[in-house]
Enzyme design. Structure first.
Site, short mmCIF file in Angstrom:
data_model
loop_
_atom_site.label_atom_id
_atom_site.label_comp_id
_atom_site.label_asym_id
_atom_site.label_seq_id
_atom_site.Cartn_x
_atom_site.Cartn_y
_atom_site.Cartn_z
N LYS A 19 0.82 -1.21 0.00
CA LYS A 19 0.00 0.00 0.00
C LYS A 19 0.85 1.27 0.00
CE LYS A 19 -4.01 -2.01 2.15
NZ LYS A 19 -5.35 -1.72 2.56
N LYS A 26 -2.62 1.46 9.17
CA LYS A 26 -2.89 0.48 8.12
C LYS A 26 -1.64 -0.34 7.80
CE LYS A 26 -5.84 1.91 4.78
NZ LYS A 26 -6.47 2.84 3.80
N LYS A 49 -4.66 9.84 7.83
CA LYS A 49 -5.75 10.58 8.46
C LYS A 49 -7.03 9.77 8.24
CE LYS A 49 -7.69 14.64 9.70
NZ LYS A 49 -7.72 14.54 11.16
N ARG A 105 -6.50 -7.60 -9.42
CA ARG A 105 -7.20 -8.85 -9.71
C ARG A 105 -8.65 -8.57 -10.06
NH1 ARG A 105 -10.20 -8.49 -4.96
NH2 ARG A 105 -8.97 -7.76 -3.23
P1 ADP Z 1 -8.10 -3.49 2.93
O1 ADP Z 1 -7.10 -3.61 1.81
O2 ADP Z 1 -7.62 -4.11 4.21
O3 ADP Z 1 -9.47 -3.89 2.54
P2 ADP Z 1 -8.53 -0.66 2.40
O4 ADP Z 1 -7.41 0.29 2.36
O5 ADP Z 1 -9.08 -1.11 1.07
O6 ADP Z 1 -8.13 -1.94 3.28
O7 ADP Z 1 -9.71 -0.06 3.25
C1 ADP Z 1 -10.84 -0.82 3.56
C2 ADP Z 1 -11.90 0.07 4.17
O8 ADP Z 1 -11.41 0.70 5.35
C3 ADP Z 1 -12.35 1.23 3.31
O9 ADP Z 1 -13.32 0.85 2.38
C4 ADP Z 1 -12.90 2.17 4.35
O10 ADP Z 1 -14.16 1.75 4.80
C5 ADP Z 1 -11.91 2.01 5.48
N1 ADP Z 1 -10.80 3.00 5.36
C6 ADP Z 1 -9.60 2.82 4.79
N2 ADP Z 1 -8.84 3.92 4.87
C7 ADP Z 1 -9.59 4.85 5.50
C8 ADP Z 1 -9.36 6.21 5.92
N3 ADP Z 1 -8.22 6.83 5.70
N4 ADP Z 1 -10.37 6.85 6.57
C9 ADP Z 1 -11.55 6.23 6.82
N5 ADP Z 1 -11.82 4.96 6.47
C10 ADP Z 1 -10.85 4.26 5.83
#
Ligand code: ADP
Length: 520
Positions: free
Chosen positions: A118, A160, A203, A294
């Protein structure tokens, strides 16, 4: 140009069935692989040939690169489709496929490595001039560094995992004092899930929507987007219902986000089908979050909206063909509205506990505008070893209200006995006024669920005390007589229920069905 004639599907469940169906449609041969738990599975039945690859645990079967490549050689396959999950986003798998002389249906290993992290994906977006959520430019060293950057960003923040996926290794932190413990748990969860404990800080966007863009890019430098999917309905950061188009995206925003997605794809050397995900704030500012290299679970809503078979496009791109689709053709031909409900073998009334077991009875919905992508059949034993998704129900309507009505009708028709599913949950969502109005954020479902938990708890508080146990022989006889009458009544009622056309409140009917089950 290498022509693909036989595809090995390195996956299981509904997505393996989906890819095998595409092979049939394209006149190609398909090869299934299966673990001991999947001997009788639908993908095994539908493929032209099938090969065992080991015991039930995925690490000994679906994640075993050597075994899959051995089957590819033995079966004479010329290409490998990874589906989603398992090895789908493993650069090593893509590289090993190519080294062994097979076409990997997906992006190059180098691109996959870049977007799979990421932090480097984010760097690519920044290079392309696309807005990203403000945060640490790379993973942070430790909790102290995380705290420092979180103070600069201002709380709430998101921790994350760099290697993250499926919401794992992700923590929202509202207060400074919680940061250290959240950092430790996010990092250790990521280390055990992905073998990589690196965490970065973003954030947290308040009450956001998740909107993503489907892209297709060939190996000749042509790329198009296929509009957006609204994936805001999530439970614990995992999607459960998706729509296309989004109820809040207009033509201008679609064009802008589509161009942004293609810029990220170009900056990362992306080829084949992929998804660029964005988080969108209340003011409709969008921020890049990640690329999924994918086919996505929710790809059918895009297929239904655009009329494009994404798996067929993936195969054509993997063969080295130029994209035949033009951007204008896609955008001028978006038709109506599509909704997908993910059907999981989970029990929503028991906090989504897994519900493996044998499908004792099954009647799947059909009729106009309904697509069922499932791996269920009567007698199928849902194994405990894998992701609980057993199907996806997709409804199309001329507009969003029509698609909602049709989905409701299809869910009412959906009858499965022997396992619990998420069908009743969707009937509730589809009746919710905010959902119907298209007004929701990523917290919508968790709020809906906690509201109904509270209501249930209150209801339980009023339960009447259980009556005394019978003593005399007359009383016992009376109870036996009543039990026999009740048994006959319930049998009749269930028969009537199963034969009844879809009438009355779906929720009431589903509730009655559950009540009948409970009284048995
Ligand atoms: P993963 O790859 O683990 O699924 P993502 O980065 O795709 O993680 O994020 C999954 C979900 O987490 C997003 O759809 C959203 O609901 C929440 N999310 C991710 N980043 C943020 C952020 N910066 N602020 C608020 N919610 C977030």
């Amino acid at each position: 140009m290498p022509e693909i004639k036989k595809i090995l599907v390195a996956n299981r469940g509904e997505i393996a069935v989906r890819v095998i169906r595409a092979c049939r449609d394209l006149g190609l041969e398909s090869v299934a692989v299966y673990s001991e738990a999947d001997r009788e599975a639908l993908h095994v039945r539908y493929a032209d040939s099938s090969y065992p690859i080991g015991p039930a645990p995925a690490v000994e079967s679906y994640l075993c690169i050597d075994k899959i490549l051995d089957v590819a050689t033995e079966s004479g396959a010329d290409a490998i489709h990874p589906g989603y999950g398992f090895l789908a986003e493993s650069p090593e798998f893509a590289r090993r496929c190519a080294e062994a002389g097979f076409i990997f249906i997906g992006p190059s290993p180098e691109c996959m490595a870049l977007v799979g992290d990421k932090a480097t994906a984010r760097e690519a977006a920044v290079r392309a001039g696309i807005p990203v959520v403000p945060g640490s430019p790379s993973p942070v060293e430790d909790a102290t560094a995380a705290l420092e950057i979180s103070r600069e960003l201002g709380f709430p923040v998101m921790l994350k995992a760099a290697a993250g996926g499926g919401g794992k290794g992700m923590r929202k932190v509202d207060r400074e004092e919680d940061l250290e413990s959240s950092f430790r748990s996010a990092s250790s969860e990521a280390a055990s899930a992905f073998g990589d404990g690196r965490v970065y800080v973003e954030k947290a966007i308040v009450t956001p929507r998740h909107i993503e863009i489907q892209i297709l890019a060939d190996t000749h430098g042509n790329a198009i987007h296929l509009a957006e999917r609204e994936c805001t309905l999530q439970r614990r950061h995992q999607k459960v219902l998706e729509e296309a188009p989004s109820p809040v995206v207009d033509d201008v925003l679609r064009a802008e986000m589509g161009a942004a997605a293609l810029a990220v794809a170009e900056a990362s050397g992306y080829t084949n089908a992929g998804t660029v995900e964005f988080i969108v704030d209340k003011e409709m500012n969008y921020f890049f979050i990640e690329v999924n290299a994918r086919l996505q679970v929710e790809h059918p809503v895009t297929e239904v909206l655009t009329g494009v078979d994404l798996v067929a496009e993936q195969v054509a791109i993997a063969e080295g063909r130029e994209l035949a689709l033009r951007q204008e053709d896609i955008l001028f031909n978006l038709r109506g509205h599509a909704i997908e409900c993910r059907i999981y073998a989970e029990d929503p009334s028991r906090n989504f506990a897994p519900s493996p077991g044998t499908v004792e009875a099954l009647r799947l919905p059909g009729g106009p505008g309904i697509r069922d992508d499932s791996c269920l059949f009567k007698g199928y034993e849902v194994p405990i070893h894998y992701d609980p998704i057993v199907g996806k129900l997709i409804a199309w309507g001329a507009d969003r209200p029509a698609a909602i009505r049709r989905m409701r009708r299809a869910l009412e028709e959906y009858k499965v006995r022997g396992i619990a599913t998420t069908v009743p949950l969707f009937l509730r969502v589809l009746d919710d006024p905010d959902f119907i109005a298209g007004q929701f954020d990523t917290g919508f479902l968790d709020h809906l669920l906690s509201r109904s938990r509270e209501a249930e708890e209150k209801g339980q508080g009023r339960t009447e005390p259980v009556s005394d146990v019978p003593h005399t022989s007359e009383e016992i006889e009376e109870v036996a007589r009543l039990a026999a009458a009740l048994h006959v009544y319930l049998r009749e009622e269930e028969r009537a229920f199963q034969q009844a056309p879809a009438a009355g409140s779906a929720w009431k009917r589903a509730g009655r069905f559950a009540a009948l089950e409970n009284r048995r």
